[in-house]
Enzyme design. Sequence first.
Site, mmCIF file in Angstrom:
data_model
loop_
_atom_site.group_PDB
_atom_site.id
_atom_site.type_symbol
_atom_site.label_atom_id
_atom_site.label_comp_id
_atom_site.label_asym_id
_atom_site.label_seq_id
_atom_site.Cartn_x
_atom_site.Cartn_y
_atom_site.Cartn_z
ATOM 1 N N ARG A 124 10.137 42.864 60.788
ATOM 2 C CA ARG A 124 10.031 41.501 60.273
ATOM 3 C C ARG A 124 10.540 41.495 58.830
ATOM 4 O O ARG A 124 10.283 42.438 58.070
ATOM 5 C CB ARG A 124 8.581 41.025 60.309
ATOM 6 C CG ARG A 124 8.437 39.590 59.834
ATOM 7 C CD ARG A 124 6.988 39.137 59.763
ATOM 8 N NE ARG A 124 6.921 37.788 59.206
ATOM 9 C CZ ARG A 124 5.806 37.218 58.771
ATOM 10 N NH1 ARG A 124 4.659 37.875 58.818
ATOM 11 N NH2 ARG A 124 5.845 35.995 58.274
ATOM 12 N N HIS A 125 11.236 40.452 58.449
ATOM 13 C CA HIS A 125 11.753 40.345 57.079
ATOM 14 C C HIS A 125 10.625 40.446 56.048
ATOM 15 O O HIS A 125 9.457 40.187 56.344
ATOM 16 C CB HIS A 125 12.511 39.022 56.898
ATOM 17 C CG HIS A 125 11.639 37.813 57.060
ATOM 18 N ND1 HIS A 125 10.784 37.365 56.075
ATOM 19 C CD2 HIS A 125 11.478 36.958 58.103
ATOM 20 C CE1 HIS A 125 10.139 36.289 56.487
ATOM 21 N NE2 HIS A 125 10.542 36.028 57.733
ATOM 22 N N GLY A 126 11.004 40.787 54.828
ATOM 23 C CA GLY A 126 10.028 40.835 53.730
ATOM 24 C C GLY A 126 9.545 39.441 53.350
ATOM 25 O O GLY A 126 10.098 38.424 53.784
ATOM 26 N N ASN A 177 7.061 31.879 52.134
ATOM 27 C CA ASN A 177 5.836 32.536 52.592
ATOM 28 C C ASN A 177 4.757 32.459 51.519
ATOM 29 O O ASN A 177 3.589 32.167 51.807
ATOM 30 C CB ASN A 177 6.083 34.020 52.917
ATOM 31 C CG ASN A 177 6.927 34.250 54.150
ATOM 32 O OD1 ASN A 177 7.695 35.207 54.193
ATOM 33 N ND2 ASN A 177 6.803 33.417 55.171
ATOM 34 N N GLY A 218 11.314 28.267 59.622
ATOM 35 C CA GLY A 218 11.923 28.700 60.865
ATOM 36 C C GLY A 218 13.409 28.874 60.629
ATOM 37 O O GLY A 218 13.860 29.888 60.140
ATOM 38 N N ARG A 277 17.018 35.616 54.828
ATOM 39 C CA ARG A 277 15.899 36.521 54.548
ATOM 40 C C ARG A 277 15.941 37.763 55.431
ATOM 41 O O ARG A 277 15.553 38.856 55.008
ATOM 42 C CB ARG A 277 14.571 35.780 54.694
ATOM 43 C CG ARG A 277 14.301 35.169 56.073
ATOM 44 C CD ARG A 277 13.182 34.140 55.964
ATOM 45 N NE ARG A 277 12.726 33.614 57.251
ATOM 46 C CZ ARG A 277 13.193 32.530 57.847
ATOM 47 N NH1 ARG A 277 14.201 31.860 57.293
ATOM 48 N NH2 ARG A 277 12.662 32.112 58.976
ATOM 49 N N GLU A 329 14.546 32.818 64.076
ATOM 50 C CA GLU A 329 13.153 32.398 64.237
ATOM 51 C C GLU A 329 13.091 31.126 65.075
ATOM 52 O O GLU A 329 14.110 30.456 65.295
ATOM 53 C CB GLU A 329 12.537 32.158 62.841
ATOM 54 C CG GLU A 329 11.089 31.690 62.806
ATOM 55 C CD GLU A 329 10.097 32.644 63.471
ATOM 56 O OE1 GLU A 329 10.191 32.836 64.701
ATOM 57 O OE2 GLU A 329 9.218 33.155 62.758
#
Length: 196
Positions: free
Chosen positions: A7-9, A14, A21, A57, A81
Amino acid sequence: MKFIFVRHGKTHFNEMNLTQGWCDSPLSQLGVKQVENMSLQLKNYCISKAYTSPLGRAVETSEIILQNHNIAPIYDKRLKEVNFGILEGMNTELVRKPHVEEPDWVDTLVMDYRPYQGEDLHDVIHKHLEAVNDIITSSQEDDTILIVGHGCSLYGLVATLISHDPRFTFPDNATAIIVDYKEGHFFLDTILKAVY
């Protein structure tokens, strides 16, 4: 064959608790540190091929991880996503009000944003499975393949691949889920979490 799903950082969205999305936000300073740490943890894996969602990302995450591996990521739009439609960019507390997601969606995988011009999670999982099957067809048995993507979509994919392994939960940012593939079956090997 081994798959490393990452999963991306953590991103600015976030950190601000905004729904993300198809809309995008770059990695935050913390997100970069998380991915740099994961890159160190994955340094000794002999990655043969790498695929990433084309969203910024995920691309940024893949590029940091691959600095130690001398290969470039292949962009695949099927790894994007879930599209949250008109709810993109909104505070996640507001997005929960229409009850688009079931409270236990991580168990049921019921998440349908189509009434808000978005996508159903099952359609997204189907696209991911199609991408994984194409990768398997074009790879060697001893390949190790990096796939960088997103929280909801990767969770749905891996939950579908490995069924109900109790070790697998929704992945934090920059988590690596390492899955072995042999004779048509997927098995969870290990889960690496970013330490920073």
